[in-house]
Structure formats: C-alpha cells, structure tokens
Design a protein around this motif. Structure first.
Motif, PDB file in Angstrom:
ATOM      1  N   UNK A  51      -1.503  11.055 -36.157  1.00  0.00           N
ATOM      2  CA  UNK A  51      -0.279  10.323 -35.822  1.00  0.00           C
ATOM      3  C   UNK A  51      -0.547   8.818 -35.870  1.00  0.00           C
ATOM      4  N   UNK A  52      -1.680   8.412 -35.329  1.00  0.00           N
ATOM      5  CA  UNK A  52      -2.007   6.978 -35.247  1.00  0.00           C
ATOM      6  C   UNK A  52      -2.069   6.339 -36.634  1.00  0.00           C
ATOM      7  N   UNK A  53      -2.729   7.004 -37.568  1.00  0.00           N
ATOM      8  CA  UNK A  53      -2.891   6.421 -38.905  1.00  0.00           C
ATOM      9  C   UNK A  53      -1.543   6.330 -39.627  1.00  0.00           C
ATOM     10  N   UNK A  54      -0.736   7.376 -39.544  1.00  0.00           N
ATOM     11  CA  UNK A  54       0.579   7.318 -40.197  1.00  0.00           C
ATOM     12  C   UNK A  54       1.477   6.276 -39.531  1.00  0.00           C
ATOM     13  N   UNK A  55       1.386   6.190 -38.200  1.00  0.00           N
ATOM     14  CA  UNK A  55       2.139   5.147 -37.476  1.00  0.00           C
ATOM     15  C   UNK A  55       1.792   3.773 -38.003  1.00  0.00           C
ATOM     16  N   UNK A  56       0.485   3.551 -38.195  1.00  0.00           N
ATOM     17  CA  UNK A  56       0.024   2.250 -38.690  1.00  0.00           C
ATOM     18  C   UNK A  56       0.678   1.939 -40.030  1.00  0.00           C
ATOM     19  N   UNK A  57       0.804   2.957 -40.877  1.00  0.00           N
ATOM     20  CA  UNK A  57       1.445   2.751 -42.174  1.00  0.00           C
ATOM     21  C   UNK A  57       2.909   2.344 -41.978  1.00  0.00           C
ATOM     22  N   UNK A  58       3.560   2.948 -40.990  1.00  0.00           N
ATOM     23  CA  UNK A  58       4.948   2.565 -40.677  1.00  0.00           C
ATOM     24  C   UNK A  58       5.041   1.109 -40.261  1.00  0.00           C
ATOM     25  N   UNK A  59       4.107   0.682 -39.418  1.00  0.00           N
ATOM     26  CA  UNK A  59       4.064  -0.734 -39.023  1.00  0.00           C
ATOM     27  C   UNK A  59       3.805  -1.627 -40.237  1.00  0.00           C
ATOM     28  N   UNK A  60       2.894  -1.185 -41.102  1.00  0.00           N
ATOM     29  CA  UNK A  60       2.497  -2.021 -42.242  1.00  0.00           C
ATOM     30  C   UNK A  60       3.676  -2.303 -43.165  1.00  0.00           C
ATOM     31  N   UNK A  61       4.491  -1.282 -43.434  1.00  0.00           N
ATOM     32  CA  UNK A  61       5.604  -1.527 -44.356  1.00  0.00           C
ATOM     33  C   UNK A  61       6.679  -2.407 -43.721  1.00  0.00           C
ATOM     34  N   UNK A  62       6.607  -2.587 -42.429  1.00  0.00           N
ATOM     35  CA  UNK A  62       7.549  -3.496 -41.758  1.00  0.00           C
ATOM     36  C   UNK A  62       6.953  -4.887 -41.561  1.00  0.00           C
ATOM     37  N   UNK A  63       5.850  -5.166 -42.236  1.00  0.00           N
ATOM     38  CA  UNK A  63       5.333  -6.535 -42.245  1.00  0.00           C
ATOM     39  C   UNK A  63       4.196  -6.807 -41.282  1.00  0.00           C
ATOM     40  N   UNK A  64       3.788  -5.825 -40.517  1.00  0.00           N
ATOM     41  CA  UNK A  64       2.654  -6.025 -39.609  1.00  0.00           C
ATOM     42  C   UNK A  64       1.333  -5.761 -40.337  1.00  0.00           C
ATOM     43  N   UNK A  65       0.255  -6.235 -39.736  1.00  0.00           N
ATOM     44  CA  UNK A  65      -1.082  -5.896 -40.217  1.00  0.00           C
ATOM     45  C   UNK A  65      -1.752  -5.066 -39.130  1.00  0.00           C
ATOM     46  N   UNK A  66      -1.560  -3.756 -39.182  1.00  0.00           N
ATOM     47  CA  UNK A  66      -2.139  -2.921 -38.133  1.00  0.00           C
ATOM     48  C   UNK A  66      -3.620  -2.664 -38.364  1.00  0.00           C
ATOM     49  N   UNK A  67      -4.401  -2.840 -37.296  1.00  0.00           N
ATOM     50  CA  UNK A  67      -5.823  -2.516 -37.301  1.00  0.00           C
ATOM     51  C   UNK A  67      -6.001  -1.268 -36.437  1.00  0.00           C
ATOM     52  N   UNK A  68      -6.534  -0.232 -37.051  1.00  0.00           N
ATOM     53  CA  UNK A  68      -6.648   1.068 -36.378  1.00  0.00           C
ATOM     54  C   UNK A  68      -8.105   1.297 -35.978  1.00  0.00           C
ATOM     55  N   UNK A  69      -8.339   1.487 -34.700  1.00  0.00           N
ATOM     56  CA  UNK A  69      -9.708   1.656 -34.200  1.00  0.00           C
ATOM     57  C   UNK A  69      -9.960   3.095 -33.744  1.00  0.00           C
ATOM     58  N   UNK A  70     -11.076   3.638 -34.176  1.00  0.00           N
ATOM     59  CA  UNK A  70     -11.561   4.886 -33.610  1.00  0.00           C
ATOM     60  C   UNK A  70     -13.034   5.015 -33.990  1.00  0.00           C
ATOM     61  N   UNK A  71     -13.634   6.149 -33.695  1.00  0.00           N
ATOM     62  CA  UNK A  71     -14.945   6.414 -34.256  1.00  0.00           C
ATOM     63  C   UNK A  71     -14.738   6.727 -35.739  1.00  0.00           C
TER      64      UNK A  71
END
Lengths: 312, 272
Positions: A58-78
C-alpha cells in the motif's frame, strides 16, 4: 569532520535538511522510522511524514499517487521489505509509470546483525536493476549518502538507495558517481557500499604480504553503470576485482559485465544459494565468502603467481 | 456535469455496442467486466465527475482510477465519446503502436489518471492522490472489481484510508459476482461470490457503505453524489452488476466471456 554512523541516519538527517528548501518532499514510512533513518524527518517535519503502518505494498503505491500529484515521496523501509514485499508495486505503480518515487532501503546486504535471513537483502540490486527507469545508488560513507540523496532528489524519476545496517566512516575521497579512493592502478578493486570496508582490508593485506598496490574504485551510482567508469576501466585497468555485499551473479559485477569490458573481471560476494545468517558483522564476515583473507588468497592463487599479473 | 437520464441511457446503449465492436475487431477480450462496469462508469464521467476533455491533465479535474484495468475498453469508449481522443482509435485497442494499451497507461492515453492492470494497487494510489489533494475541491474515485478485492493490498488500503478519514476518496466496486474462474462452478458448501458479504467487510473497516443496483442510472447518480457529501471517512459504493450486462450470450456464460472471443456468427447474431 570525521563521522561514523549508520548511513540510514545520514540519509534521514540530510533529507530533513533538503526539506527546508524543497516543499515537494514528503516521507512515507513502513513503521521502521527509528531503525531506517526516517525518524529525523518525523521529528522535524511531522506533518510531512506519513506513517503507513506495516503495509509496504500500500505504501509504495500510495507514494506513486503522491508523485503524480507533484510531490517527491521518499519511501523508507528495510531493503528486503521494499524490494521483495512490494516488488510488483515498485514495478507497476512506480517504474512502469516512471513515477518520481524515491526508495530508501536500509539494512541492505547480508550483514543484518541478529535479524538474519528474512531481513537481509542480497539480491536487491538484481531486483531493482531489472525494471525500467530505475536508478540505484549504493553509498559507502555519510558523505556519499548525502551526495546520492541530493542526486536522487534532483532526478525526476524512480530511484533506489541501498544502505547497510553497519555504521560506515567518513571518506576523504572526491564525491561523485564513482571515484578512485586510492591512486589509479592496473589491477583494481571495484566496490560499492559496505563492501568498501572489505576492499580496504584486502588492499592492506596485499600491500603487507606481497608489497603490491591494488587500487580501489568506489562506485555510488551503480545502475545504470556510469559510462565514464566503463571508459576508465577500459583505458587503464587490466584486471577488475569486484567485491560486493550482494549475490555475485546478479549485482555490480553482473552490471559491469553487460558492457564491453576489455579487462578481466573477477567477483566476490554472496553465493547464489546463500540465505544470509544471523550474527555480528565480524562473525559473519569471518565465515563467509567475503572474508578478506579468503579473497586475498583467491586473488593471489588465481592471478598473482599463475600469469604474473601482479608482478608486472 | 449535468445528469440527463434519457441521454445517459441512450449513450450507454450506444457504447455497449462500441465495446463489443472494439473487442471483436481486435480479437476478443474482457467483454464481461467491461459491460458490467459501463453503467456506473458512464454515470461517473457524464453525470458527476469534474472532467476537462480539452485539457486532460487539468489540475482541478476529479481523479478517476480504473483499478480493474482489464475493463479499460469501457473507459476508452467513454473517453472517446467525451472527446479525449478520436473514436477511430478504438479499433486499434491493444494493438502494437496504439496508445490504447491492453491495460490503462497514464503515460500514453489522454484521460487516464493512473496506470493499472496488476490488480489491487489502484486504491492505494487513490489514497496517495486523495492525501495530496486534500485541500482542493477534487474527488478521487477508484473503480475496483469484486474479484480484485481478494488482493491483500486492497485491505491494507481500506484500513489506512479509514485511519486518515479521507472523505475525498470513494471506492466503487463493480460487484458482478464473478471473476475469471473462481468458485462459481463449485458444489455446495463453498461460497461462490468473489467477496461474500462485501458491504459488511467495508463497513467493518469503518467505511461509509452504500450497496446499490449498478445498472440503475438514477440510483448510481444519487449514490455518487452522496459519496461526495460525506464529511467523515471514505465511502465504498458496492454496485451490484451483471457480468456481460446487455447481452444474453455474455450474461449466460460469464466464465467464457470473462476474457474470450466471439465467433463471426455469434458477432453477427449479437448485432441483429
């Protein structure tokens, strides 16, 4: 100033600095912020830090949603949970869409302390380099990490940074996609990330035992392989020894071999059936294929006295 | 968008034929799911959502993600009808060099807000969009299949959307009761529906839930508008639909026509 710290912490700290002047950056975390460096962002910019819970897909796909709206999402995990659990989401929602998502994988490689095999990521380079549009960075020092984070943030597209669990020390080398950290030699170790520690030990042993200089190239931008690195190897190096904290068959050495290299190339890393073990760094190192003594012996046996490579 | 029942009924009937024609022309495809999702999709596009065909990436447009990407021929037919691209493109659907990919591609097709095809990802993308757009008068709509809701990621997203109370996010489930093969043909004792008691499941995760007839334009229109008005939390509209809606041949054989081909004779008979 000399620093020695976990590179995930260097990443989180530096990213929080970049956020001062870049309002597009947001951080998504999969409930590991206090282990993967994102905590520094959470502390400074709570409203730009999104806790996604233990749900990497969910987190990674969410980040893609943010990205297409102009954000630069940085996704952190192991690294393991990003690259494996959310591989299809990275492939489809991020890479195939060329979405401007940055992936931070901490605890990458085979030295994950007492966590062991499930938490290790020893084929993450293979996974991330085999999908479209992805760039991979693998720093070996806090300064390298800051350089890589800056590059990733400037680039409009997907990028992945692999960060070891072990603390790494400051380097004095020139920052960039790759660099000689010693003087240039015709026999060269090409290494990346944590394996630089091992490369340094191998270099020292060679010097002490055989009075031979083996130079070291530290590679931070490992995919795509920098074109000028290929040119450098072709122009000045006869024998490349790749040392990497990754499967030997699908990592940096494999990426180099995709190019028209004139020189001999030999590689040291994890064997294909290795699953990673629990244990402290030194214990794992001692018993593994990355043991510096073993590598030194291999190099000596295979090349030094057989075809007089090092005696030239 | 203004809603005109007569017009939308007429348009849907016309586009049903377009869907069948386009799929048959290009060698078959997902007749069942495209025909089941059409009525709710056309009501969304033509009666509720803010869209700008002349400027497909208009920042104030509603975001529409067809997470069940295999039904995209329905979306393509609607987009062409709205003027996002020329209707002649439909004949090339899925062909090499066509910008109408077999599954939606946001970087190729005007009007596609996000790519899909690998099931279960659209709702998470929708959460990201809804969070990014929370201060704008923009609604994010995610259309999913009931079979798709078997993906674990869907429920990660349902859980997270509830935590953040995203009232600008609506999930529309095309609840056509079938998937490619599923359990429909199993004997008694095994639940047949792709997601049994789906409304209860969404409700138990804290969502506003409406369960409606997914082929009644008036009811769909009302439900979509109501979803925008909820002040608190995300809304799921479970649309009970018929797989292959509009053609007895498809309706009676939903498994063959999940993704299948028509013979020439069947195609001729279908159009008479």
């Amino acid at each position: 100033m000399m620093r020695s710290e976990k590179l995930a912490n260097s990443c989180g700290k530096y990213l929080s600095q970049l956020m001062d002047n870049d309002s597009a950056i947001i951080v998504l975390d999969g409930d590991l912020a206090d282990s993967n460096g994102a905590i520094y962002v959470q502390e400074k910019y709570e409203n730009r830090f999104i806790m996604c819970g233990i749900a990497e897909q969910c987190m990674v796909s969410m980040a893609a949603g943010f990205a297409v709206e102009g954000y630069t999402p940085w996704v952190f995990s192991f690294a393991s949970f990003l690259c494996y659990r959310a591989y299809d989401q990275i492939r489809v929602s991020v890479a195939q869409c060329n979405a401007n998502v940055k992936l931070v994988g901490s605890h990458a490689g085979g030295f994950t302390g007492r966590n062991g095999k499930t938490h290790s990521a020893i084929n993450d380079i293979a996974m991330m380099s085999s999908i479209p549009n992805m760039r991979i960075y693998s720093p070996a020092s806090p300064e390298d990490t800051e350089w890589a984070v800056g590059e990733m943030n400037k680039h409009d597209g997907p990028a992945y940074i692999r960060l070891p669990r072990e603390a790494m020390s400051s380097g004095t080398w020139k920052l960039g996609s790759w660099t000689w950290i010693t003087k240039r030699t015709s026999v060269a170790i090409v290494t990346t990330g944590l394996a630089l520690k091992i490369a340094n030990q191998v270099r020292e042993q060679f010097k002490n035992l055989f009075d031979e200089e083996i130079g070291i190239i530290n590679t931070v931008a490992i995919h795509p392989v920098p074109q000028d690195l290929i040119e450098e190897l072709n122009n000045f190096v006869d024998y490349v020894i790749v040392i990497e904290d990754h499967l030997t068959s699908h990592g940096l050495a494999a990426l180099l071999k995709c190019h028209q290299l004139k020189c001999k190339i030999d590689q040291f890393g994890w064997p294909i059936d290795y699953m990673a073990d629990s244990g402290d760094y030194e214990d794992i190192l001692k018993h593994s294929e990355l043991n510096p003594e073993k590598i030194t012996t291999h190099i000596k046996n295979r090349y030094a006295f057989n075809d007089n490579y090092l005696a030239r | 968008m203004s809603f005109n029942l007569e017009e939308i009924t007429h348009d849907a009937a016309r586009l049903r034929k377009e869907i069948v024609k386009a799929l048959h022309t290009t060698g078959g495809g997902h007749y069942g799911g495209a025909l089941s999702v059409l009525d709710l999709l056309i009501t969304l596009y033509k009666g509720v959502a803010n869209i700008y065909p002349e400027e497909p990436n208009h920042p104030m447009r509603d975001r529409i993600i067809l997470s069940k990407g295999h039904a995209c021929i329905a979306q393509y037919c609607i987009l062409a009808d709205l003027g996002f691209f020329d209707v002649s493109e439909l004949a090339k659907y899925g062909s090499f060099n066509s910008f109408l990919e077999g599954h939606p591609d946001m970087n190729k097709t005007p009007g596609i807000d996000f790519s899909s095809g690998s099931l279960g990802q659209g709702l998470s993308v929708g959460i990201g969009m809804a969070m990014a757009l929370k201060n704008k008068p923009v609604h994010t709509w995610v259309i999913m299949g009931d079979g798709e809701c078997q993906e674990g990621q869907v429920w990660e997203s349902v859980m997270l959307a509830d935590r953040y109370k995203l009232n600008n996010l609506t999930a529309i489930v095309d609840n056509n009761n079938y998937q490619e093969l599923g359990w429909a043909q199993n004997s008694e004792g095994i639940e047949k529906a792709p997601i049994p008691r789906i409304s209860e499941k969404f409700a138990s995760f804290g969502w506003n839930v409406m369960e409606i007839d997914g082929h009644d334009f008036n009811i769909i229109h009302k439900a979509l508008n109501k979803a925008k008005e909820f002040k608190y939390g995300s809304t799921a509209i479970i649309c009970n639909t018929v797989k292959g809606k509009g053609y007895e041949l498809f309706e009676n054989d939903p498994i063959r026509f999940h993704c299948g081909e028509l013979t020439e004779l069947e195609y001729v008979l279908l159009n008479n």
